[in-house]
Design an enzyme around this catalytic site. Structure first.
Site, mmCIF file in Angstrom:
data_model
loop_
_atom_site.group_PDB
_atom_site.id
_atom_site.type_symbol
_atom_site.label_atom_id
_atom_site.label_comp_id
_atom_site.label_asym_id
_atom_site.label_seq_id
_atom_site.Cartn_x
_atom_site.Cartn_y
_atom_site.Cartn_z
ATOM 1 N N HIS A 1 0.743 -1.152 0.136
ATOM 2 C CA HIS A 1 -0.058 -0.176 0.018
ATOM 3 C C HIS A 1 0.878 1.231 0.092
ATOM 4 O O HIS A 1 0.642 2.255 -0.847
ATOM 5 C CB HIS A 1 -0.841 0.142 1.421
ATOM 6 C CG HIS A 1 -0.574 -0.274 2.545
ATOM 7 N ND1 HIS A 1 -0.557 -1.735 2.891
ATOM 8 C CD2 HIS A 1 0.106 0.369 3.357
ATOM 9 C CE1 HIS A 1 0.113 -1.746 4.228
ATOM 10 N NE2 HIS A 1 0.557 -0.634 4.493
ATOM 11 N N ARG B 1 -12.485 12.222 -5.835
ATOM 12 C CA ARG B 1 -13.264 11.213 -4.883
ATOM 13 C C ARG B 1 -13.400 11.649 -3.616
ATOM 14 O O ARG B 1 -12.252 12.233 -3.121
ATOM 15 C CB ARG B 1 -12.418 9.888 -4.907
ATOM 16 C CG ARG B 1 -12.476 9.158 -6.406
ATOM 17 C CD ARG B 1 -11.395 7.829 -6.385
ATOM 18 N NE ARG B 1 -11.980 7.048 -7.591
ATOM 19 C CZ ARG B 1 -10.975 6.879 -8.420
ATOM 20 N NH1 ARG B 1 -9.798 7.571 -8.286
ATOM 21 N NH2 ARG B 1 -11.266 6.072 -9.459
ATOM 22 N N ARG C 1 -17.297 14.295 -6.815
ATOM 23 C CA ARG C 1 -18.079 13.091 -6.939
ATOM 24 C C ARG C 1 -18.613 12.959 -5.464
ATOM 25 O O ARG C 1 -18.266 12.893 -4.468
ATOM 26 C CB ARG C 1 -17.507 11.940 -7.284
ATOM 27 C CG ARG C 1 -18.403 10.756 -7.510
ATOM 28 C CD ARG C 1 -17.862 9.711 -7.839
ATOM 29 N NE ARG C 1 -16.987 8.766 -7.064
ATOM 30 C CZ ARG C 1 -16.289 7.793 -7.484
ATOM 31 N NH1 ARG C 1 -16.102 7.334 -8.677
ATOM 32 N NH2 ARG C 1 -15.300 7.319 -6.512
ATOM 33 N N GLU D 1 -21.816 4.304 -15.305
ATOM 34 C CA GLU D 1 -21.013 3.262 -14.851
ATOM 35 C C GLU D 1 -21.745 1.688 -15.012
ATOM 36 O O GLU D 1 -21.120 0.718 -15.088
ATOM 37 C CB GLU D 1 -20.699 3.411 -13.395
ATOM 38 C CG GLU D 1 -19.651 4.381 -13.026
ATOM 39 C CD GLU D 1 -19.648 4.719 -11.719
ATOM 40 O OE1 GLU D 1 -18.428 4.647 -11.059
ATOM 41 O OE2 GLU D 1 -20.600 5.001 -11.179
ATOM 42 N N ASN E 1 -14.203 1.881 -15.089
ATOM 43 C CA ASN E 1 -13.739 0.891 -14.242
ATOM 44 C C ASN E 1 -14.767 -0.053 -13.770
ATOM 45 O O ASN E 1 -15.363 -1.195 -13.988
ATOM 46 C CB ASN E 1 -13.102 1.137 -12.865
ATOM 47 C CG ASN E 1 -12.084 2.188 -13.083
ATOM 48 O OD1 ASN E 1 -11.592 2.029 -14.100
ATOM 49 N ND2 ASN E 1 -11.551 2.996 -12.077
ATOM 50 N N ASP E 2 -16.102 0.646 -13.445
ATOM 51 C CA ASP E 2 -17.175 -0.106 -13.176
ATOM 52 C C ASP E 2 -17.958 -0.343 -14.390
ATOM 53 O O ASP E 2 -18.682 -1.406 -14.320
ATOM 54 C CB ASP E 2 -18.334 0.760 -12.208
ATOM 55 C CG ASP E 2 -17.753 0.682 -10.849
ATOM 56 O OD1 ASP E 2 -17.565 -0.436 -10.178
ATOM 57 O OD2 ASP E 2 -17.652 1.662 -10.130
ATOM 58 N N ARG F 1 -14.473 -6.526 -10.119
ATOM 59 C CA ARG F 1 -13.226 -6.017 -10.208
ATOM 60 C C ARG F 1 -12.184 -6.138 -9.366
ATOM 61 O O ARG F 1 -10.975 -5.827 -9.615
ATOM 62 C CB ARG F 1 -13.429 -4.302 -10.674
ATOM 63 C CG ARG F 1 -13.806 -3.402 -9.263
ATOM 64 C CD ARG F 1 -14.366 -2.222 -9.645
ATOM 65 N NE ARG F 1 -13.334 -1.068 -9.251
ATOM 66 C CZ ARG F 1 -13.507 0.168 -9.399
ATOM 67 N NH1 ARG F 1 -14.798 0.472 -9.736
ATOM 68 N NH2 ARG F 1 -12.697 1.068 -9.120
ATOM 69 N N CYS G 1 -13.421 9.236 -16.906
ATOM 70 C CA CYS G 1 -12.545 9.318 -15.699
ATOM 71 C C CYS G 1 -12.245 7.910 -15.225
ATOM 72 O O CYS G 1 -11.586 8.061 -13.971
ATOM 73 C CB CYS G 1 -13.272 10.321 -14.554
ATOM 74 S SG CYS G 1 -14.768 9.648 -13.835
HETATM 75 C C1 PEP Z 1 -14.899 4.271 -12.289
HETATM 76 O O1 PEP Z 1 -15.798 3.373 -11.825
HETATM 77 O O2 PEP Z 1 -14.460 4.171 -13.494
HETATM 78 C C2 PEP Z 1 -14.531 5.336 -11.471
HETATM 79 C C3 PEP Z 1 -13.591 6.213 -11.887
HETATM 80 O O3 PEP Z 1 -14.716 5.233 -10.371
HETATM 81 P P1 PEP Z 1 -14.204 4.455 -9.027
HETATM 82 O O4 PEP Z 1 -12.743 3.806 -9.595
HETATM 83 O O5 PEP Z 1 -13.992 5.232 -8.145
HETATM 84 O O6 PEP Z 1 -15.276 3.259 -8.824
HETATM 85 MG MG MG Z 2 -16.907 3.397 -10.219
#
Ligand code: PEP
Ligand code: MG
Length: 574
Positions: A195, A299, A334, A433, A456-457, A467, A504
């Site tokens: 970490h 975030r 956010r 997402e 990502n989501d 994930r 993002c």
């Molecule tokens: C995403 O889901 O791409 C995102 C930017 O949000 P997080 O990674 O914080 O879930």
């Molecule tokens: Mg996300």
């Protein structure tokens, strides 16, 4: 090592480079041996206090680790942290600590010490290689918990320009040292995915980990060079070495300085915006250094857990104001994206947390939490007109959009009636997402000012891949043509409705992803600050047409692998 007979010849040590760039400075050595804890007695009336101390320390450390796990995009690191979390939450450990306090009437620090030592012994006796990593984890947790209950924090006089040499340091300490201006970090423990290493990278710090016996072989005040690229640590560099590394360091700085002044344009002059994803104030210097034109994703979950809980409205105002003051350009805040992998004690345990009570779903049930955040944002907005945007996470249905708009209005009325000036033009946007939003992007875009794709989501929900699950991580394919198609559908919907669109998620800081996004007509990208120079380099080397051709072929590909190959062919062999 005795200073009088110190060997001042250049010495090299090998580790693993994980941070960013070259660090040069004087060493500050943090060498805390885990001390043995004596079995001191307590009286019966102190039992509850000691038990509470344990629960508080356990909770604090759990939240700190959860915060870290949340920040990690790297699967194997997540696994390490999750393993530590499992240990902390092991009911057998809690039972044993309580029993020692209650039945043997011994101090909480001893109860922790002896419980963890007992578990460590068991693992040692098993002789299993697999358990070795666990031993380190157990020792680490044991020492951290004891430090918390005893109020011991490492107090070291780290000054600007120092290189910290430690066995391991906690994320909180790392951020504190970073704020004092440390020049780099050398650690004995940790791999590239530990970490501290991840955070060092995010802060843009030079960092070398896995340097054996570093705290024994290096004395305080010695001159060090650490190279994040090669993983080399050099002690007492001679003149020539120092000169060549100073040059390397300068070249790198020059490179980022040059990038900052440049306009962001493709080779044929099409403009694009590169913004930064951040979470901590400590990341602000990197935003400016790498020339981000604003914050595309702030975030905010760290306000809710971890060691710096600041969920009160006033605390939040201070945090948002600092971010606004420390940057130029837009700041997209956010709303709390709690739940899923970003667990806190607030979110209850669920069978399928990623499909459960997270983001906007949780916020609409936790009205006070939501209203507090909206009010804090609105109060700050009056002082920075035109700069704040509000982004809503984990939207999946239109009702949520209607509800959040009402909540925003309610907060606006409350804040205005308290006499605050509010930015009337504050923009509201949705994270894309969930596939339901991407597919119907046009309808969602009609309702708000902007959309921001969280790849990502979006990848997780499109590919049906948790994930954080290492076993199926090969299926987490964010270049998969189906994911790309959803992005393209979103772009078309946003364009038709005249809504702004940005990306993002991690894809926006990844060369293959960026080539696709620019080619697909999305020119606002938000990423980790240190990715900006590499992305700007790529974008200024090719024309919009070349990116468009790539995007079209990528959409017609049949696999993630094919998209990667296409990228190699289009941009790496020229
Ligand atoms: C995403 O889901 O791409 C995102 C930017 O949000 P997080 O990674 O914080 O879930
Ligand atoms: Mg996300």
């Amino acid at each position: 090592m005795n200073a009088d007979i110190a060997d001042t010849k250049e010495k090299h040590f090998n580790g693993r480079g994980v941070g960013v760039g070259v660090g040069i400075g004087k060493s500050v050595v943090i060498d805390i041996e885990s001390a043995e804890v004596e079995p001191n007695s307590i009286s019966e009336k102190d039992v509850e206090t000691h038990k509470k101390k344990f629960s508080k320390a356990n909770k604090g450390l759990t939240e700190e680790l959860e915060l870290l796990a949340k920040e990690l995009t790297d699967k194997s690191t997540r696994e390490i942290i999750e393993a530590q979390l499992q240990i902390i939450q092991d009911p057998e450990i809690e039972k044993s600590v309580s029993a020692i306090i209650e039945e043997k009437l011994l101090t909480v620090e001893y109860a922790i010490y002896s419980t963890y030592c007992k578990f460590i012994e068991r693992l040692k006796e098993s002789g299993s290689e697999l358990f070795k990593q666990r031993i380190v984890d157990l020792e680490d947790i044991r020492d951290r918990l004891i430090a918390i209950v005893c109020n011991h924090t490492h107090k070291h006089p780290v000054k600007k320009g120092d290189v910290v040499v430690a066995k391991d340091i906690s994320p909180t300490e790392l951020v504190a040292f970073y704020e004092k201006g440390m020049a780099g970090l050398v650690m004995e423990k940790g791999g590239p995915t530990s970490h501290a290493a991840i955070i060092a990278k995010s802060l843009g710090l030079p960092c070398v980990v896995s340097v054996k016996k570093a705290t024994k072989n290096i004395d305080a005040g010695e001159q060090l060079i650490l190279d994040s690229e090669s993983g080399m640590l050099i002690c007492h560099p001679d003149k020539e070495t120092l000169k060549s590394y100073r040059k390397k360091q300068k070249d790198r700085l020059k490179l980022s300085a040059r990038k900052c002044r440049e306009v962001f344009e493709t080779k044929d002059g099409h403009p694009y915006q590169l913004l930064a994803n951040i979470e901590f104030e400590a990341e602000l210097p990197k935003v400016a250094e790498h020339g981000a034109r604003g914050i595309g994703l702030l975030r905010t979950e760290s306000l809710l857990f971890g060691s710096r809980i600041r969920k009160g409205q006033e605390d939040q105002e201070v945090f948002y104001s600092h971010i606004l003051e420390g940057t130029e350009g837009p700041v997209t805040i956010r709303l709390f994206d709690v739940g899923g992998d970003k667990t806190t004690t607030r979110a209850s345990k669920e069978d399928n947390p990623f499909l459960g009570w997270r983001g906007i779903r949780l916020l609409l049930d936790e009205k006070q939490l939501l209203q507090n955040q909206l009010k804090a944002i609105l109060k700050v907005s009056g002082k920075y007109p035109g700069r704040i945007k509000v982004l809503v996470p984990m939207v999946s249905v239109m009702d949520e959009v209607d509800s959040i708009k009402k909540e925003l209005e309610e907060a606006r009325e409350a804040v205005t009636s308290e006499g605050y000036a509010v930015d009337e033009g504050i923009q509201l946007g949705l994270m894309v997402e969930v596939p339901s939003v991407a597919i119907s992007a046009r309808k969602f875009a009609r309702e708000v000012d902007f959309l921001s794709i969280g790849t990502n989501d979006l990848t997780q929900y499109t590919m049906a891949v948790d994930r954080g699950n290492e076993r199926i991580s090969a299926l987490f394919q964010h270049y998969h043509p189906s994911v790309l198609q959803l992005i393209k559908t979103t772009q078309e919907g946003a364009t038709e409705e005249g809504a702004d669109l940005s990306v993002c998620g991690e894809l926006a800081g990844d060369p293959v992803g960026v080539a696709f996004l620019i080619g697909a007509g999305i020119s606002d990208l938000s990423m980790l600050p240190h990715s900006i120079p590499e992305i700007a380099d790529l974008l200024s080397s090719f024309t919009k047409k070349e990116f468009e051709a790539f995007a079209e072929s990528a959409l017609n590909s049949s696999s993630d692998k094919q998209v990667k190959e296409l990228f190699e062919k289009s941009f790496c062999q020229k």
